[in-house]
Design an enzyme around this catalytic site. Structure first.
Site, PDB file in Angstrom:
ATOM      1  N   ASP A 150       1.014  -1.119   0.099  1.00 37.17           N
ATOM      2  CA  ASP A 150       0.045   0.110   0.070  1.00 37.17           C
ATOM      3  C   ASP A 150       1.136   1.260   0.009  1.00 37.17           C
ATOM      4  O   ASP A 150       1.261   1.825   1.072  1.00 37.17           O
ATOM      5  CB  ASP A 150      -0.987   0.116   1.205  1.00 37.17           C
ATOM      6  CG  ASP A 150      -1.945   0.884   1.249  1.00 37.17           C
ATOM      7  OD1 ASP A 150      -2.059   1.825   0.127  1.00 37.17           O
ATOM      8  OD2 ASP A 150      -2.752   1.013   2.371  1.00 37.17           O
TER       9      ASP A 150
ATOM     10  N   CYS B 293      -4.029   4.964  -2.940  1.00 38.03           N
ATOM     11  CA  CYS B 293      -5.083   5.607  -2.847  1.00 38.03           C
ATOM     12  C   CYS B 293      -5.061   7.072  -3.729  1.00 38.03           C
ATOM     13  O   CYS B 293      -5.541   8.026  -3.154  1.00 38.03           O
ATOM     14  CB  CYS B 293      -5.597   6.091  -1.295  1.00 38.03           C
ATOM     15  SG  CYS B 293      -4.432   6.999  -0.218  1.00 38.03           S
TER      16      CYS B 293
END
Length: 432
Positions: free
Chosen positions: A320, A373
């Site tokens: 991530d 993100c």
């Protein structure tokens, strides 16, 4: 007794004018208010003040004969909040104006009370012409910096306006049910019995959705580890990781541990959660403890595995990656104030280093999930595609989700797709 609006104005000045983190400022300021309603108002003022700062900061500058932003930052922020109360929160005019004028005293700036009253009254008289001026420029109409609107237009020309608009909306509160402690249906019934409007997400198997944010620590089941807060876009990671019982798994850049915990809630795994920041690593430990899960939490740099890796390959790796966070602006509105276009090149270097460094740690036949993100192709496709071209033993796995769209070798969720945050995923497998 603290004046909530004065407290909000001082906090907003920290965020918008001094670069402080909205989350950190809220955590520090909220305990100063004893009443839950005051804390809720503080949260609304801070979140909407940050979200709409670029619109109403410009409005205040246009209403003043001489700027006070640098000399009296908290008073300037209070004026912004006055307009936010009138235009966004739509509080009654008399209450918003009177309470904002009163808050000047809470800032210990009583001599500015007349100015604040005059500016807010002028806005009310001349509202339409000022709104027209603000709406004439995309930056002040949508409250985004010009560089970010240009990036949306470049990468997603057909969806740029929709992306910006979605980022200005209130996101739902999404919970991830800990299936080791309860079932989704049981928790839904428990929450509904306590007065919470919880519903099952239509295709995320562990997700419950509530229409509005609330203090989750007061909700039934929180202390018992029945659930965690996690947007549905992030919950997809566990599906794509596809970890099987007993597998050796690495969650790189793991804090605060949501994806680590989600994988462990589904399977018994030999899990390592890696985090560079020691303070954020403690958050992983806290979440593991509350959810009654176990993982090995390691403080280290994902791009320097020689300093922490034990030499045993992983069956699954989740990256991530640190990114611009442009996909989660509706939850983190201060991103639009703090992020700069010049940040992207440095992030690309970091993302590439991490991907290159961790690939050798993946076992043959293993799977690596690269996630950000971010909405920017520079951090997503532009990282994964060159890596695939260089790495002969790396092969993309096709992704198809009920929301979002194909983005090169991966999949992109734009903010609002399926009522989720913006998120990019690419799944890579190593030749056996």
């Amino acid at each position: 007794m603290k004046d909530t609006r004065a407290l909000a104005a001082a906090a907003l000045a920290e965020v918008a004018l001094r670069g402080a983190s909205l989350r950190e400022v809220m955590q520090r300021r909220a305990p100063q208010l004893a009443d839950a309603r005051d804390r809720a108002l503080l949260s609304a003022l801070l979140n909407e003040g940050t979200r709409w700062w670029l619109r109403f900061d410009a409005a205040v500058e246009g209403l003043l004969q001489q700027s006070i932003r640098s000399k009296e930052p908290a008073v300037h922020a209070l004026l912004v909040l006055g307009l936010v109360q009138l235009e966004i929160l739509q509080l009654p005019d008399y209450a918003a104006v009177a309470a904002t004028v009163q808050a000047v005293r809470g800032l210990h700036r009583p001599r500015h009370a007349g100015l604040v009253n005059a500016i807010l009254r002028r806005w009310q008289r001349e509202r339409e012409q000022h709104l027209a001026r603000l709406d004439a420029r995309a930056e002040t109409r949508l409250a985004y910096p010009a560089w970010l609107l240009q990036a949306f237009g470049h990468d997603w020309p057909a969806a740029a306006e929709r992306i910006a608009t979605a980022g200005n909306g209130e996101p739902p509160l999404m919970l991830r049910v800990n299936r080791r402690r309860t079932t989704r249906e049981d928790l839904r019934q428990q929450l509904q019995a306590a007065g919470y409007d919880a519903s099952l997400h239509p295709w995320l198997t562990d997700a419950l959705t509530l229409p509005h944010s609330t203090d989750v620590t007061r909700m039934p089941g929180f202390a018992d580890g029945f659930f965690a807060v996690q947007d549905g876009a992030a919950q997809i990671a566990a599906d794509l990781l596809d970890a099987r019982e007993g597998m050796r798994v690495l969650d790189a850049c793991a804090a605060p541990g949501g994806k680590t915990c989600h994988a462990l809630e589904r399977q018994q795994l030999d899990m390592t959660a890696l985090e560079f920041d020691p303070g954020r690593a403690r958050r992983i430990d806290e979440n593991l403890q509350r959810l009654q899960l176990r993982a090995r939490v390691v403080v280290g740099d994902a791009a320097e595995p020689a300093l922490w890796w034990d030499g045993q390959p992983y069956d699954r790796i989740l990256i991530d990656a640190p990114c611009s966070a442009t996909g989660v602006i509706r939850r983190r509105p201060d991103v639009r104030l703090h992020r700069r276009s010049t940040d992207i090149a440095a992030l690309q270097v970091q993302q590439t280093r991490i991907l290159e460094a961790l690939w050798p740690l993946l076992a043959p036949g293993g799977r690596l999930v690269y996630a950000t993100c971010s909405l920017l192709r520079a951090e997503n496709q532009a990282i994964v595609e060159p890596f695939l071209a260089r790495q002969a033993d790396a092969h993309p796995v096709a992704i198809e989700l009920p929301a979002g769209e194909i983005a090169g070798p991966g999949w992109q969720l734009l903010p609002g797709d399926g009522d989720l945050d913006g998120m990019y995923y690419a799944v890579l497998e190593k030749s056996a």
